[in-house]
Each structure stands twice: as C-alpha cells, then as structure tokens.
Design a protein around this motif. Structure first.
Motif, PDB file in Angstrom:
ATOM      1  N   HIS A   1     -44.861 -11.588   0.999  1.00 47.58           N
ATOM      2  CA  HIS A   1     -44.167 -10.782  -0.008  1.00 47.58           C
ATOM      3  C   HIS A   1     -42.666 -11.063   0.025  1.00 47.58           C
ATOM      4  CE1 HIS A   1     -43.960  -7.398  -2.795  1.00 47.58           C
ATOM      5  NE2 HIS A   1     -42.871  -7.035  -2.157  1.00 47.58           N
ATOM      6  N   ALA A   2     -42.105 -11.174   1.219  1.00 47.44           N
ATOM      7  CA  ALA A   2     -40.672 -11.439   1.350  1.00 47.44           C
ATOM      8  C   ALA A   2     -40.310 -12.806   0.771  1.00 47.44           C
ATOM      9  CB  ALA A   2     -40.249 -11.351   2.816  1.00 47.44           C
ATOM     10  N   VAL A   3     -41.112 -13.818   1.047  1.00 53.82           N
ATOM     11  CA  VAL A   3     -40.842 -15.165   0.530  1.00 53.82           C
ATOM     12  C   VAL A   3     -40.938 -15.180  -0.991  1.00 53.82           C
ATOM     13  CG1 VAL A   3     -41.691 -17.552   0.472  1.00 53.82           C
ATOM     14  CG2 VAL A   3     -41.514 -16.344   2.643  1.00 53.82           C
ATOM     15  N   ILE A   4     -41.939 -14.514  -1.529  1.00 53.71           N
ATOM     16  CA  ILE A   4     -42.090 -14.455  -2.991  1.00 53.71           C
ATOM     17  C   ILE A   4     -40.904 -13.730  -3.608  1.00 53.71           C
ATOM     18  CG2 ILE A   4     -43.486 -13.487  -4.860  1.00 53.71           C
ATOM     19  CD1 ILE A   4     -45.965 -14.115  -3.031  1.00 53.71           C
TER      20      ILE A   4
ATOM     21  N   ILE B   1     -34.200 -16.337  -6.689  1.00 57.50           N
ATOM     22  CA  ILE B   1     -33.644 -17.655  -7.014  1.00 57.50           C
ATOM     23  C   ILE B   1     -33.907 -17.984  -8.479  1.00 57.50           C
ATOM     24  CG2 ILE B   1     -33.880 -20.141  -6.579  1.00 57.50           C
ATOM     25  CD1 ILE B   1     -34.423 -19.311  -3.587  1.00 57.50           C
ATOM     26  N   VAL B   2     -35.135 -17.754  -8.925  1.00 55.39           N
ATOM     27  CA  VAL B   2     -35.496 -18.025 -10.321  1.00 55.39           C
ATOM     28  C   VAL B   2     -34.693 -17.128 -11.263  1.00 55.39           C
ATOM     29  CG1 VAL B   2     -37.389 -17.906 -11.997  1.00 55.39           C
ATOM     30  CG2 VAL B   2     -37.764 -18.946  -9.756  1.00 55.39           C
ATOM     31  N   MET B   3     -34.512 -15.874 -10.883  1.00 50.26           N
ATOM     32  CA  MET B   3     -33.699 -14.958 -11.694  1.00 50.26           C
ATOM     33  C   MET B   3     -32.281 -15.489 -11.854  1.00 50.26           C
ATOM     34  SD  MET B   3     -34.879 -11.301 -10.045  1.00 50.26           S
ATOM     35  CE  MET B   3     -33.414 -10.475 -10.666  1.00 50.26           C
TER      36      MET B   3
ATOM     37  N   VAL C   1     -37.798 -21.531  -2.137  1.00 51.53           N
ATOM     38  CA  VAL C   1     -36.837 -21.025  -1.145  1.00 51.53           C
ATOM     39  C   VAL C   1     -36.270 -22.184  -0.326  1.00 51.53           C
ATOM     40  CG1 VAL C   1     -36.599 -19.583   0.920  1.00 51.53           C
ATOM     41  CG2 VAL C   1     -37.802 -18.695  -1.095  1.00 51.53           C
ATOM     42  N   ASP C   2     -37.099 -23.138   0.052  1.00 50.08           N
ATOM     43  CA  ASP C   2     -36.619 -24.312   0.797  1.00 50.08           C
ATOM     44  C   ASP C   2     -35.714 -25.184  -0.066  1.00 50.08           C
ATOM     45  OD1 ASP C   2     -38.063 -23.485   2.998  1.00 50.08           O
ATOM     46  OD2 ASP C   2     -39.716 -24.896   2.679  1.00 50.08           O
ATOM     47  N   TRP C   3     -35.967 -25.202  -1.369  1.00 47.61           N
ATOM     48  CA  TRP C   3     -35.179 -26.010  -2.306  1.00 47.61           C
ATOM     49  C   TRP C   3     -33.732 -25.538  -2.367  1.00 47.61           C
ATOM     50  CZ3 TRP C   3     -35.056 -24.422  -7.975  1.00 47.61           C
ATOM     51  CH2 TRP C   3     -34.310 -25.300  -8.746  1.00 47.61           C
TER      52      TRP C   3
ATOM     53  N   LEU D   1     -36.948 -30.534  -4.383  1.00 51.17           N
ATOM     54  CA  LEU D   1     -38.104 -29.840  -4.927  1.00 51.17           C
ATOM     55  C   LEU D   1     -39.023 -30.898  -5.510  1.00 51.17           C
ATOM     56  CD1 LEU D   1     -39.183 -26.913  -5.518  1.00 51.17           C
ATOM     57  CD2 LEU D   1     -38.145 -27.132  -7.771  1.00 51.17           C
ATOM     58  N   PRO D   2     -40.311 -30.882  -5.165  1.00 55.74           N
ATOM     59  CA  PRO D   2     -41.206 -31.906  -5.709  1.00 55.74           C
ATOM     60  C   PRO D   2     -41.094 -32.017  -7.227  1.00 55.74           C
ATOM     61  CG  PRO D   2     -42.337 -30.645  -4.033  1.00 55.74           C
ATOM     62  CD  PRO D   2     -41.011 -29.963  -4.274  1.00 55.74           C
ATOM     63  N   TYR D   3     -41.166 -33.245  -7.716  1.00 55.41           N
ATOM     64  CA  TYR D   3     -40.930 -33.539  -9.127  1.00 55.41           C
ATOM     65  C   TYR D   3     -41.811 -32.695 -10.050  1.00 55.41           C
ATOM     66  CZ  TYR D   3     -40.576 -36.078 -13.511  1.00 55.41           C
ATOM     67  OH  TYR D   3     -40.394 -36.386 -14.823  1.00 55.41           O
ATOM     68  N   GLY D   4     -43.099 -32.602  -9.773  1.00 56.80           N
ATOM     69  CA  GLY D   4     -44.005 -31.847 -10.640  1.00 56.80           C
ATOM     70  C   GLY D   4     -43.618 -30.382 -10.743  1.00 56.80           C
ATOM     71  N   ILE D   5     -43.224 -29.798  -9.620  1.00 59.79           N
ATOM     72  CA  ILE D   5     -42.781 -28.405  -9.622  1.00 59.79           C
ATOM     73  C   ILE D   5     -41.479 -28.290 -10.403  1.00 59.79           C
ATOM     74  CG2 ILE D   5     -41.960 -26.487  -8.198  1.00 59.79           C
ATOM     75  CD1 ILE D   5     -43.832 -27.486  -5.984  1.00 59.79           C
TER      76      ILE D   5
END
Length: 119
Positions: A37-40, A46-48, A81-83, A89-93
């Motif tokens: 839950h914390a990671v999500i 980050i997305v926000m 989070v690692d990005w 960040l992997p290309y597809g993502i």
C-alpha cells in the motif's frame, strides 16, 4: 470480551493460541499489505506530480498502465518509485504511462503541473 468491528465478530485470541505458525503467517501477510500500500501510494504521488492530477486520477493512471502492460500494480508501483531517483523506467511502461498521462491531462478540470515533466 466482544471483539466487533464493522459488524463482524473477530476471533478470540484464545482460539489461536496453539497456532503460532498461523499467527506468524498472518503477521507476514499484513506487513506485505502495508508495504504494498505504501509503495502504491508513493507511485500515485509521483504520477500526480507528473500530470498535475488528483489522487483518484493518479491511481486510475497506474491501474490502467498496470492493466495494459499486464504488470501487477505493486510491481508497476515499485518500478515508478525506483524511476524517480534513477531516471530509468522500462520502455514499454514509459510509453504506456506517457499515453495515460496525456489522456488524464486532457480531462476537464485537470491542473497542469508547474513544470512540464517529460515521461
């Protein structure tokens, strides 16, 4: 003692006294759930920030990217989070996230982030 929460009775602790392994397993599951839950939540933040989105929109973007890439939500969240510190960040993502951010930004009422962030 009556242990009630949300209208349901909780099992008495005495009923579990002889099952130390079960208690340890349950504790491990709870720890994993809290960590996930914390990671999500961090990934949603980050997305926000990237998209100038609300928490609901940020979560929806992550959920849509997870579905489209067939990557579990928690695994995707870890990658996001690692990005942040690594820039990797992997290309597809990355491609899918950029597309979903663009869609979310086009939603009426969405604020643009202070500085345009490149995904």
């Amino acid at each position: 003692m009556d242990h009630r929460r949300h209208g349901r009775s909780l099992p008495e602790l005495d009923d579990r006294a002889g099952s130390g392994t079960e208690l340890r397993d349950e504790i491990d599951q709870l720890r994993e759930a809290v960590w996930s839950h914390a990671v999500i939540d961090q990934a949603v933040g980050i997305v926000m920030a990237l998209g100038g989105l609300t928490p609901e929109q940020g979560f929806a973007v992550l959920k849509d990217v997870s579905h489209q890439t067939d990557i579990a939500l928690c695994t995707l969240a870890e990658a996001v989070v690692d990005w942040a510190p690594s820039g990797e960040l992997p290309y597809g993502i990355r491609v899918c996230l950029a597309g979903e951010l663009n869609k979310a930004r086009a939603t009426p009422g969405t604020q643009q982030p202070p500085a345009a962030a490149a995904v």
